[in-house]
Every structure is written in C-alpha cells, then in structure tokens.
Design a protein around this motif. Structure first.
Motif, PDB file in Angstrom:
ATOM      1  N   THR A 380       0.819  -1.223   0.000  1.00  0.00           N
ATOM      2  CA  THR A 380       0.000   0.000   0.000  1.00  0.00           C
ATOM      3  C   THR A 380       0.845   1.262   0.000  1.00  0.00           C
ATOM      4  O   THR A 380       0.309   2.365   0.049  1.00  0.00           O
ATOM      5  CB  THR A 380      -0.926   0.023   1.225  1.00  0.00           C
ATOM      6  N   GLY A 381       2.194   1.108  -0.023  1.00  0.00           N
ATOM      7  CA  GLY A 381       3.065   2.267  -0.062  1.00  0.00           C
ATOM      8  C   GLY A 381       3.579   2.712   1.289  1.00  0.00           C
ATOM      9  O   GLY A 381       4.250   3.747   1.375  1.00  0.00           O
ATOM     10  N   ARG A 382       3.286   1.972   2.350  1.00  0.00           N
ATOM     11  CA  ARG A 382       3.788   2.320   3.669  1.00  0.00           C
ATOM     12  C   ARG A 382       5.292   2.081   3.725  1.00  0.00           C
ATOM     13  O   ARG A 382       5.795   1.062   3.254  1.00  0.00           O
ATOM     14  CB  ARG A 382       3.093   1.453   4.721  1.00  0.00           C
ATOM     15  N   LEU A 383       6.040   3.036   4.302  1.00  0.00           N
ATOM     16  CA  LEU A 383       7.475   2.871   4.485  1.00  0.00           C
ATOM     17  C   LEU A 383       7.721   2.017   5.720  1.00  0.00           C
ATOM     18  O   LEU A 383       7.138   2.263   6.771  1.00  0.00           O
ATOM     19  CB  LEU A 383       8.149   4.234   4.649  1.00  0.00           C
ATOM     20  N   GLN A 384       8.593   1.030   5.583  1.00  0.00           N
ATOM     21  CA  GLN A 384       8.788   0.125   6.698  1.00  0.00           C
ATOM     22  C   GLN A 384      10.202  -0.446   6.710  1.00  0.00           C
ATOM     23  O   GLN A 384      10.885  -0.506   5.689  1.00  0.00           O
ATOM     24  CB  GLN A 384       7.765  -0.998   6.671  1.00  0.00           C
ATOM     25  N   LEU A 385      10.618  -0.850   7.916  1.00  0.00           N
ATOM     26  CA  LEU A 385      11.852  -1.587   8.118  1.00  0.00           C
ATOM     27  C   LEU A 385      11.474  -2.974   8.610  1.00  0.00           C
ATOM     28  O   LEU A 385      10.568  -3.115   9.432  1.00  0.00           O
ATOM     29  CB  LEU A 385      12.738  -0.884   9.146  1.00  0.00           C
ATOM     30  N   ARG A 386      12.184  -3.984   8.122  1.00  0.00           N
ATOM     31  CA  ARG A 386      11.844  -5.355   8.488  1.00  0.00           C
ATOM     32  C   ARG A 386      13.113  -6.197   8.489  1.00  0.00           C
ATOM     33  O   ARG A 386      13.928  -6.103   7.569  1.00  0.00           O
ATOM     34  CB  ARG A 386      10.831  -5.933   7.499  1.00  0.00           C
TER      35      ARG A 386
END
Length: 581
Positions: A380-386
């Motif tokens: 959905t375009g969310r910025l994330q770290l994983r």
C-alpha cells in the motif's frame, strides 16, 4: 524554498502522469498459461482414454491414465461423468484421478487466490487430540478451503492441539509432513513428494518473436537473471522455450515473454494498489523530505522513534501487515541481535537516510549473519523496516518492462553490443533517481534486450523506473536528481579554510561543518578499516585561504591514502586499495 518545493512537486506530478501510463490495467500473462477448458478435439480424445481405463490390458490402462493426468485439472469435469459409470474399474479410476493429478501432474498448476489468502490466516484448533486427517478436515472447515492429505501417508499419531493461533503451513510439521499449494487444494504429503511436485513445467510458444537459434539462447540467458538460478531450468529453441521450476518462475517467464514482444505496452506485474498514480506521487514526495537522525551506538530500530518525533511515518514490521502494538512488539523481538549502530545524518532525504540505516545495520551473531534490516515499501506504499534475509529470491519482486528504443543511436542494429550500451547509459542516468527508493542492483536487476527494458525489484522502485522512462521518452534524458546536484554544488563551493592548530581527531567534524555535507567513513571493498592516522601537520591540509570544498577532500585523500566518492547522498571516504604490481 519556493524553488525546492516546485522541484519536488514536479517530480511527483511526473510520476503521476507516468503512472497512469505504465500501470494501466493489462491482462497478466501468467493467467493465460492455464488451460482450464478442453477443446472439442481434446474432449473426444479424452473420452477414448477414459474408456481405456476399463480395458483388461494393464499397459493400456496405465497409458490412458498417464495421458489423462498429463491433461491436468481441465480433465476433471469429464472425470465426474465417468465416476458414475456402472463399470467398477472405470468408476474407481475416474474417482481417483484428482489425487493422481495432485501427485503426478508436472504442468503449470498455480495456487488459487483464495488458497493463498487462507494460508495467511491464523487458525486456532481447540478440543480433543487429533490425527493428521482430522486436523486437515478441521482446518479446511475453518478456512473455507480444501485441505487434503496424501492417501499414501499412513495414519499418524494423535497430537493435543495447542489453543494458540498458528498459520496452516505450520500444522503439518508436527507430523513430519509438508503442505504444497496445488491449484485450489492445500495438499499435505511427505517432504520427498513435496519437493518433487513443487517443480512444474511448461513449454511456451514464442514463435512470434522470430528468434534465431543464437538469439533464442541469448534471450534465455537474460531471462535467467530474473529467475532463481538453482531451481530453474530453461531450454531454448527458436519456436519454443521449455521451463522447469517453481510455480512463480513459470509465471515470471510468461511475463518476460509478453514484455519482450514488439509493441508491448509499458507494464508492471503483479499489479498492486501501490502503483496507482496518486500513491506513487505521494511516495516520491515523502522520500524526498529532509530528515536528521543521530544514532550513537544504539539499536538500529531506534531510528523509527526518532523519525516519528519528526513526523516521519516509518513502521517496524515483522511481516507485510498493518502496523500496531502486537506487530511492532514481534518485529522488535526479531531485531534482537543487531549490532549497536552509530550514524549521524543531517538534512538528508528520508529515502537516502533509510538506505544508510539498511546498509549499516549488522547482525554479527553466527546464526544471524544472513539477516539485514531491510528498507522497503508495503503493497500500500507504507514505508517500513523489516528484519529479512540478506538475499531475496527474484520471485519476490515485481517485474516491469518498457520500450527503450530511444536509447539506441539512429540506425543502430539491435543486438548484444547495442543492448549492452543502452543498458549502461540507462543505469548511469537512473542511478541518482533510484537512490532514495528501496534498492535495486542495476547490474542484476536491469537489462535491455532487443529495444525492451526489463527491471525487477520492489514494486515502488519498478514504478519509479518506468515513470522516468516515460518522461525520458517524451522529453529527453533526465537531469540528475536534485539531491545530487545540490551535493555537487556544495563540493564546488569555495570555503574559507584555516587548519592551523586543527586537532586530527576533530578534522572530519570540522569538514562536515564548513562543507555542509554528510561525511561518512566506510571500509574499503577489501574490508580494510578506515583507521587513518594523521599528525597535527597533516590535519592542516592546505595553507589558509579559500578553496573549493572538494580540494580539501582531495588533499585529505592524498595525505591519508584514501579515496572519496558520492554515494547515497553522502561523501564517503574509504581507504585506498594499493595497486597490484
């Protein structure tokens, strides 16, 4: 400030316009591989084969059964008809055909969307002890999908179901079994059988590409770069391409062939809501916003809290799931083991800062060296770290393609040399524009073949690539990204310098201050650490006066036997590798 804001909004607008072109809904070629219905001739031939199942000749029955299995699920509608036969042998063989197909069909058998969705849903099984088949029936009822057990598996011991929610793929492990997605069936079988039936095969007709033998082989080699190297086999011929590999590998080959066709539209597969124009526009602007972060020997994931205080929404996740306390807690637990990180960045575009966190975060433990804290965008375009494996299968990436014949000199013949030159020029022009997006490797993830561009990577990055292609095609080669031109301007700007009395330990801090740049130390490519030993005289660099800032860096490099370059929005200084004699 007005100029900066105008440039950012122009970039976002460009992406929106391009997005409407590159992301127009195109039928996914992967959906066209499946032959779900038999032709009239096939139906007639299959009816004869069904009748042979009642033959007294064993070899005739086996040959007929093998031929029917090779037709795949499309033949099951006929099987239902013959399952009602008064001939007991014919009826029994027809009733067992589906399990034969699940066990022996080696053609393309993609998992249904409903089954993939069900596998992501946790299931809680309460009650009395269950065996494997009872477990399968209960899971099937709860998830609304078919869960079948291989008839060859003997009755298993019973287990007491834990009253905790677990995903379906974990359930067979308690019985030493493996689940495989087979069409609309989750098929539980032995590890050996699972490994065999996970390899699928399809022969693609690519005759319309008009490839000679040598050209077909060259195309196949390029395709190999977009497929898992150890689990995929390609056999090329001028008229056909035979592929053996994972289900997703076959789907990717179908997309690659479609993107190679002359006149094919720009496209990205698989499509998600992320590549809608307004989402790409918002993402481009978000990644260009400047941030300041400072980690002083602390957990890398602490950057999420710092960014939140600056109203920058970056989420730490364990999976591509909505953010929230339970998910964040699990994600932080997965990040345990990361080495303390020291990183200071001032007024750097958000995307570049996240790339540096990704690059510098390390997991030194012996059982975690293959992990990294990856910067990514959700669907959905969310910025994330994983926390994720350091190397990802190309099958986890989106793939895109576009017409780039404008990259070739007028009158140039399309071939290996011109393709390579076009790809080299393309990557050089795109580097600064892709730096703030989740990373792709130009050497690995971008190829130009017969005037067509192929790119694989995170969906947002692929959308950015195709958007700029459209702009380039219509208005000429793009200028370098603003962050790069701004940095190069700072390097050329004259600064007042007086290094007399400068302490060596404070030299880099002083250079950062007067230059207004992010200055970082990096290990050399051979692993040599940047342990520069400078005297007070060395720290003076140049006599007092005004110099372009890059002249100070050049002098530092000479004295310290170092080299510097622009990378990810920063000036990187690293040891110079001695030349081999």
């Amino acid at each position: 400030m007005r100029t900066t804001r105008t440039v950012i909004l122009l970039a976002a607008t460009t992406l929106a316009v391009c997005g409407s072109h590159v992301c127009a809904a195109q039928p996914d070629p992967a959906t066209q591989i499946v032959n779900s219905q038999l032709s009239a001739d096939d139906i007639a031939a299959c009816r004869k084969l069904f009748l042979q199942l009642a033959s007294e000749n064993f070899d005739a029955r086996e040959q007929a059964l093998t031929s029917l299995v090779a037709k795949g699920p499309a033949v099951l509608s006929l099987a239902q008809e013959y399952a009602k036969s008064h001939d007991n042998e014919l009826s029994a063989q027809a009733k067992g055909l589906e399990h034969k197909i699940l066990l022996n069909f080696d053609g393309y058998l993609p998992a249904s969307a409903a089954l993939k969705t069900a596998l992501r849903q946790p299931v809680t099984l309460e009650g009395t002890a269950v065996d494997l088949r009872t477990l399968a029936r209960k899971a099937s009822a709860k998830l609304g999908v078919r869960v079948e057990v291989d008839p060859a598996i003997a009755d298993t011991e019973t287990l007491e179901p834990a009253n905790v929610a677990v995903p379906l793929p974990l359930m067979p492990e308690s019985f030493g079994c493996v689940g495989v997605l087979r069409g609309d069936v989750y098929f539980i079988t032995t590890p050996q059988t699972a490994q065999r039936i996970s390899v699928q095969r399809h022969r693609f007709d690519w005759s319309e590409l008009a490839l000679g033998r040598d050209e077909a082989e060259r195309v196949g080699k390029v395709f190999c770069g977009f497929l898992p190297p150890t689990s995929t086999e390609l056999h090329t011929a001028p008229e056909t391409l035979l592929v053996r590999g994972e289900e997703d590998a076959l789907a990717r080959v179908a997309r690659l062939i479609a993107l190679l066709k002359p006149g094919a539209p720009d496209a990205i597969w698989p499509a998600t809501s992320l590549i809608e124009p307004e989402r790409i526009a918002a993402l481009a602007e978000q990644l260009s916003e400047p941030v300041t972060i400072g980690l002083a020997g602390e957990e890398p994931v602490n950057v999420v809290g710092q960014l939140a205080q600056a109203n920058r929404n970056v989420v730490l996740v364990s999976t591509d799931a909505p953010e929230g306390p339970p998910v964040a807690k699990l994600a932080r637990a997965q990040a345990v083991g990361a080495a303390p990180l020291s990183l200071s960045l001032r007024m750097m575009p958000l995307g570049l800062a996240l790339r540096w966190v990704e690059r510098r975060a390390k997991f030194p433990a012996a059982n975690q060296t293959d992990l990294r804290l990856g910067f990514e965008t959700s669907s959905t375009g969310r910025l994330q770290l994983r926390v994720q494996p350091r190397t990802s299968s190309p099958l986890s990436y989106a793939i895109g393609g576009a017409d780039v014949t404008f990259l070739y000199p007028r009158g140039a013949q399309l071939g290996p040399d011109s393709d390579a030159a076009a790809a080299k020029g393309f990557c050089a022009a795109m580097e600064s524009h892709l730096a703030s997006f989740p990373a792709i490797d130009c050497a690995r993830d971008i190829a130009v073949l017969r005037g067509r561009l192929f790119v694989q990577g995170p969906c947002a990055t692929v959308a950015q690539v195709l958007a700029i292609v459209r702009l380039w095609r219509e208005h000429g080669a793009p200028a370098p990204a603003k962050w790069k031109t701004d940095l190069e301007t700072l390097l050329q700007r004259k600064v007042a310098w007086d290094g007399r009395g400068q302490r060596p330990a404070r030299l880099l801090a002083q250079l950062r201050q007067i230059g207004g740049v992010n200055l970082l130390l990096e290990d050399a490519p051979d692993g040599s650490a940047p342990a520069f030993e400078l005297t007070a005289k060395d720290a003076e660099l140049l006599p007092p006066g005004e110099y372009p800032f890059k002249s100070l860096l050049d002098e530092l490099g000479r004295i310290a036997h170092a080299q510097w370059k622009i990378e990810l929005g920063a000036v990187v200084i690293m040891p110079k590798i001695p030349e081999r004699k």
